[in-house]
Write an enzyme that holds these catalytic residues in place. Structure first.
Site, PDB file in Angstrom:
ATOM      1  N   TYR A  55       0.838  -1.190   0.000  1.00  0.00           N
ATOM      2  CA  TYR A  55       0.000   0.000   0.000  1.00  0.00           C
ATOM      3  C   TYR A  55       0.880   1.249   0.000  1.00  0.00           C
ATOM      4  O   TYR A  55       1.643   1.493   0.933  1.00  0.00           O
ATOM      5  CB  TYR A  55      -0.922   0.025   1.222  1.00  0.00           C
ATOM      6  CG  TYR A  55      -1.956  -1.073   1.273  1.00  0.00           C
ATOM      7  CD1 TYR A  55      -2.292  -1.805   0.141  1.00  0.00           C
ATOM      8  CD2 TYR A  55      -2.610  -1.386   2.454  1.00  0.00           C
ATOM      9  CE1 TYR A  55      -3.240  -2.810   0.187  1.00  0.00           C
ATOM     10  CE2 TYR A  55      -3.562  -2.386   2.515  1.00  0.00           C
ATOM     11  CZ  TYR A  55      -3.879  -3.098   1.381  1.00  0.00           C
ATOM     12  OH  TYR A  55      -4.815  -4.092   1.445  1.00  0.00           O
ATOM     13  N   LEU A 208     -18.154  -2.534  -0.400  1.00  0.00           N
ATOM     14  CA  LEU A 208     -18.938  -1.623  -1.237  1.00  0.00           C
ATOM     15  C   LEU A 208     -18.660  -1.850  -2.716  1.00  0.00           C
ATOM     16  O   LEU A 208     -18.910  -0.983  -3.558  1.00  0.00           O
ATOM     17  CB  LEU A 208     -18.650  -0.165  -0.864  1.00  0.00           C
ATOM     18  CG  LEU A 208     -19.019   0.243   0.557  1.00  0.00           C
ATOM     19  CD1 LEU A 208     -18.735   1.721   0.783  1.00  0.00           C
ATOM     20  CD2 LEU A 208     -20.482  -0.072   0.867  1.00  0.00           C
ATOM     21  N   GLY A 211     -16.639   0.576  -4.455  1.00  0.00           N
ATOM     22  CA  GLY A 211     -17.205   1.917  -4.369  1.00  0.00           C
ATOM     23  C   GLY A 211     -18.532   2.052  -5.099  1.00  0.00           C
ATOM     24  O   GLY A 211     -19.254   3.039  -4.920  1.00  0.00           O
ATOM     25  N   LEU A 212     -18.894   1.057  -5.911  1.00  0.00           N
ATOM     26  CA  LEU A 212     -20.145   1.138  -6.671  1.00  0.00           C
ATOM     27  C   LEU A 212     -21.370   1.178  -5.755  1.00  0.00           C
ATOM     28  O   LEU A 212     -22.396   1.753  -6.099  1.00  0.00           O
ATOM     29  CB  LEU A 212     -20.262  -0.043  -7.637  1.00  0.00           C
ATOM     30  CG  LEU A 212     -19.403   0.042  -8.906  1.00  0.00           C
ATOM     31  CD1 LEU A 212     -19.537  -1.220  -9.726  1.00  0.00           C
ATOM     32  CD2 LEU A 212     -19.778   1.257  -9.745  1.00  0.00           C
ATOM     33  N   GLY A 215     -23.004   4.787  -3.647  1.00  0.00           N
ATOM     34  CA  GLY A 215     -23.952   5.790  -4.110  1.00  0.00           C
ATOM     35  C   GLY A 215     -23.281   6.955  -4.809  1.00  0.00           C
ATOM     36  O   GLY A 215     -23.936   7.900  -5.243  1.00  0.00           O
ATOM     37  N   LYS A 216     -21.955   6.891  -4.954  1.00  0.00           N
ATOM     38  CA  LYS A 216     -21.196   7.997  -5.542  1.00  0.00           C
ATOM     39  C   LYS A 216     -21.278   8.007  -7.068  1.00  0.00           C
ATOM     40  O   LYS A 216     -21.115   9.044  -7.706  1.00  0.00           O
ATOM     41  CB  LYS A 216     -19.738   7.891  -5.100  1.00  0.00           C
ATOM     42  CG  LYS A 216     -18.852   9.027  -5.566  1.00  0.00           C
ATOM     43  CD  LYS A 216     -17.439   8.865  -5.021  1.00  0.00           C
ATOM     44  CE  LYS A 216     -17.388   9.072  -3.529  1.00  0.00           C
ATOM     45  NZ  LYS A 216     -15.998   9.088  -3.008  1.00  0.00           N
TER      46      LYS A 216
END
Length: 345
Positions: A55, A208, A211-212, A215-216
């Protein structure tokens, strides 16, 4: 905050784990804000923190080392090894050569004498699992790590590792860290049953769906400038949430149905998605990866949310148990799917 036992280790960990993949160049370069995220997480009852050498090319571990200075004993700390850390031929993988070298680098960056849970970031088909388990067992005996686990292993690889541990009298995998979300339920087919059989803890990532489920993103809309899709255009981290991908266009249709279920449950879509991962009895902890304090606070607003059987049944009707809508979300493409290994010379 709920606490659960990590497999058969006896360690009690928070049901939400702070993931630090966004600490450093991959997400938030403001060291002080990253430290504040750690502060707030501990204040909210999180005692489980996950990182990896790769990372931000070690940057995440370095920031975390600073954040935990003077309070290292308060947390169960995990890191991972195996993904490339440079261009050298032997700067990756699960060999004794590399693990021996890289664990020392992680300990230095983390400013600690030991790592509580050291995980193999991906399977390494080029290294015999006995060699890998052997060096990890030695590191436990030396006190440099307390336990070790795997990440994104297939069920048969988990079984093989346990069989080798038993027959060679070596330490055993204590945990598995797979991707898991409403849109990516493939581990329900066999991985979670394998972890249950062998008494392993399970830390799930990408709840999530990259990221999908945040809600973004919206179908046909440009990606927000502060989004992962925008920051990582052209690579894996960006492609997995790129609204232009055909697989994601299909997922947007599914997401619209899930939003109706979330409304019925009285939750936002991301909060329902997080609660979904908490509902499976094999899951020990769900990894969250906030980039900002605001992201963290929003996520932790509903850590006690639990889904009723009716809501879980409604989700099952939209995305069937064991189903994955996008192979990219599996997190790892096996070497044996390459054309060269599928065709006779």
């Amino acid at each position: 905050m709920e606490y659960r036992v990590l497999g058969r280790t006896g360690i009690k960990v928070s049901s939400y784990c702070l993931g630090t993949g966004n600490f450093g160049a991959w997400g938030n370069t403001n060291v002080e804000e990253c430290i504040q995220i750690v502060d707030e997480s501990l204040a909210k009852g999180i005692n489980f923190i996950d990182t990896a050498d790769v990372y931000s090319a070690g940057g995440s571990e370095e920031i975390l080392g600073k954040a935990l200075k003077g309070r290292r004993e308060e947390v169960v700390l995990t890191s991972k090894v195996g993904l490339p850390m440079g261009k050298g031929l032997n700067q990756s993988g699960n060999s004794r050569f590399w693990i021996r070298r890289e664990v020392e680098n992680s300990l230095r960056r983390l400013q600690t004498d030991y790592i509580d849970l050291y995980q193999l970031h991906r399977p390494d088909p080029s290294t015999d699992i006995e060699e890998t388990l052997s060096v990890l067992t030695e590191l436990v005996q030396e006190g440099k790590i307390r336990y070790f686990g795997s990440s994104t292993f297939q069920a048969w690889q988990i079984v093989e590792a346990h069989m080798v541990s038993e027959t060679r009298n070596l330490g055993r995998l204590s945990s598995e860290q797979p991707p898991y979300s409403i849109l990516n339920r493939s581990i329900e087919l066999d991985v979670l049953e394998a972890t249950r059989k062998y008494g392993m803890g399970v830390l799930v990532w990408s709840p999530l769906s990259g990221g999908l489920l945040s809600g973004k993103y919206s179908k046909g809309q440009a990606t927000p400038e502060d989004s992962r899709a925008h920051r990582f255009q052209g690579n894996y981290l960006g492609s997995i949430v790129d609204p232009a991908r055909e697989e994601n266009r299909v997922k947007f249709e599914i997401i619209s149905l899930l939003q109706e279920v979330a409304k019925e449950a009285g939750l936002s879509l991301p909060h329902m998605a997080m609660a979904f991962t908490q509902a499976h009895p094999s899951v020990t902890s769900t990894i969250i990866g906030p980039r900002t304090i605001a992201h963290l606070q929003d996520t932790l607003n509903n850590v006690d949310a639990r889904l009723s059987s009716d809501i879980l049944d409604a989700i099952d009707k939209i995305v069937a148990p064991g189903k994955t809508l996008d192979d990219m979300e599996r997190g790892w493409a096996p070497d044996w799917l390459a054309a060269s290994q599928r065709r006779r010379a």
